[in-house]
Design a protein around this motif. Structure first.
Motif, short mmCIF file in Angstrom:
data_model
loop_
_atom_site.label_atom_id
_atom_site.label_comp_id
_atom_site.label_asym_id
_atom_site.label_seq_id
_atom_site.Cartn_x
_atom_site.Cartn_y
_atom_site.Cartn_z
N SER A 126 19.97 -16.96 -32.76
CA SER A 126 19.13 -17.25 -31.61
C SER A 126 19.15 -16.11 -30.67
O SER A 126 18.11 -16.12 -29.74
CB SER A 126 19.73 -18.41 -31.11
OG SER A 126 20.88 -18.23 -30.37
N PHE A 130 15.74 -15.03 -27.86
CA PHE A 130 16.19 -14.80 -26.70
C PHE A 130 15.81 -13.27 -26.12
O PHE A 130 15.31 -12.99 -25.31
CB PHE A 130 17.70 -15.05 -26.36
CG PHE A 130 17.85 -16.49 -26.03
CD1 PHE A 130 17.64 -16.75 -24.94
CD2 PHE A 130 18.65 -17.17 -26.89
CE1 PHE A 130 17.89 -18.32 -24.40
CE2 PHE A 130 18.78 -18.64 -26.35
CZ PHE A 130 18.26 -19.03 -25.01
N VAL A 277 11.90 -20.02 -28.76
CA VAL A 277 13.45 -20.07 -28.38
C VAL A 277 13.78 -21.46 -28.15
O VAL A 277 14.85 -21.71 -28.55
CB VAL A 277 13.55 -19.19 -27.08
CG1 VAL A 277 14.96 -19.45 -26.63
CG2 VAL A 277 13.27 -17.77 -27.35
N SER A 342 10.80 -20.15 -36.73
CA SER A 342 12.19 -20.11 -36.03
C SER A 342 13.16 -21.22 -36.62
O SER A 342 14.46 -21.28 -36.65
CB SER A 342 12.09 -20.32 -34.67
OG SER A 342 11.46 -21.78 -34.41
#
Length: 437
Positions: A126, A130, A277, A342
């Protein structure tokens, strides 16, 4: 991984900036396409370099080397007075990206326990989204020299943090440093889950085999290893076959070509990545709850639908339909694409890489997986603009959708579920599985 993300987020705002007439360095569209793809060329070299240094100095020290090279890449942008400095920086970013993908997940797998391995690697991964958001925001609102200085400071802080860590127990045992291996096991809190004697025996024997280069390459003749290599190649190709890097790199241009005017395109790029995100954070534990295969299927379905929708939008646009009332379809499709990727495509390959290879060939396996990702990244990013000029955006997105379908079916059929299993259990299961090849 945040530095890795910054390097990706850097691209979209700067393509728009550097192709503008008012830029301090002005690039033509062709030069801009090389700016996107030269990083992937560096990645091909980085995969080989990563393999060499992982074997020589271990994963933790390789990560330290990566951070030093990233620092140099930011220094190039700070002193940049011509396009050449930017190309050098991007080439270095490609080298470090490939090295990162090769070793970060393997290092984490060696210093954690099966129960939380998928979650931990997901958390580390992650850092990528970011970093993308951080890079997008800083490049949109700050001059390049100032933003690069900020990245450099963050990179130096990360170097200090990694200097405080131990190498993995496996690395110390390979080096015959058994006392340090015991300290490393205690340091990472894995002494209650790994018996030192078993680890020592297993790794020592594998290390003995590793010294015999001929035996190492003979391993790749095994049917199970051949199948594993094919799965890994396709698995690391999937994120690029679905066009994730291309869409992220050209997102602002895609919105402009699509006549999107609901909000400023640069802000829209930032908002889309923020949503990605948020989804990435909220799905940390899904890999250890539902397994790797399920998340791959979810990612695949979402990206395929979004790509078909993008194709339909641009098809109608090029047929001179009034698409002003369909602008929502353009931005929703892009968001679904980012969100879907994601969930699975950006996390699962790294997790599988850390689990599926035996210790004596894992470094070579990591190199092969990274080379696969880099090759397809270069292929898709460099071919995007020529294909768009020849076929149009709609057919390019539909091609991506078709490739994603083929790749996902291949991986899901051959990939064993690795959730919650020790590295040794996974190897035992691979040995039992009958290869369809």
């Amino acid at each position: 991984m945040m530095q890795f993300g910054i390097q990706i987020g850097w691209i979209s705002p700067n393509i728009a900036r550097l192709t503008h007439n008012n830029s301090f360095i002005t690039l033509t569209p062709t030069e801009a396409s090389w700016l996107v793809s030269c990083a992937t060329l560096g990645s091909l070299l980085g995969a080989i370099v990563g393999l060499i240094f992982m074997g020589l100095i271990g994963n933790r020290k390789t990560i330290l080397l990566i951070l030093v090279l990233i620092s140099i890449s930011w220094l190039c942008l700070i002193i940049a007075e011509s396009a050449m400095w930017i190309y050098i920086s991007r080439f270095l970013s490609g080298i470090t990206s490939a090295m990162t993908l090769s070793c970060f997940s393997i290092f984490l797998a060696e210093v954690t326990v099966p129960k939380i391995r998928g979650t931990l690697i997901s958390i580390a991964s992650s850092g990528n989204p970011f970093g993308i958001i951080f890079g997008l925001i800083t490049e949109t609102y700050l001059p390049m020299k100032i933003s690069s200085t900020i990245y450099l400071c963050q990179c130096l802080i990360t170097i200090v943090l990694f200097l405080c860590l131990y190498d993995s127990p496996q690395y110390f045992i390979k080096m015959n440093k058994f006392e340090k291996a015991s300290k490393s096991i205690t340091f990472y809190g894995i002494d209650s889950n790994i018996e030192h004697e078993s680890l020592e025996s297993n790794v020592f024997m594998q290390n003995k085999d590793t010294k015999n280069i001929k035996n190492n390459f003979m391993e790749f003749k095994h049917p199970v290893v051949k199948k594993t290599i094919l799965v890994i190649i396709v698995l690391f190709a999937l994120p690029h076959l679905c066009g994730i890097l291309t869409i992220m790199s050209y997102m602002e241009i895609i919105l402009n070509v699509g006549k999107f005017n609901l909000i400023n395109s640069d802000k829209c790029v930032i908002y889309a990545n923020i949503i990605s995100v948020i989804v990435s954070i909220s799905t940390f534990t899904l890999n250890d709850k539902f397994g790797r295969r399920i998340l791959l299927i979810i990612s695949s379905v979402g990206t395929i639908l979004s790509l078909f929708a993008l194709g339909i939008y641009f098809y109608l646009l090029h047929k001179e339909f009034d698409v002003s009332y369909l602008q929502w379809l353009l931005i929703v499709s892009i968001n679904i694409h980012l969100i879907s990727c994601s969930i699975g495509f950006t996390k699962v390959p790294s997790i599988i890489l850390s689990e599926i290879f035996s210790d004596k060939i894992k470094n070579v396996g990591a190199c092969i997986s990274t080379l696969s990702g880099c090759f397809f990244a270069f292929l898709t990013t460099k071919s995007y603009q020529p294909l768009v000029d020849t076929l149009g955006e709609e057919y390019v997105f539909w091609i991506y959708a078709g490739l994603t379908i083929i790749g996902t079916v291949w991986v899901v059929i051959l990939l064993p579920e690795t959730k919650g299993k020790s590295l040794q259990q996974i190897q035992n299961e691979l040995m039992k599985r009958k290869s369809p090849l």
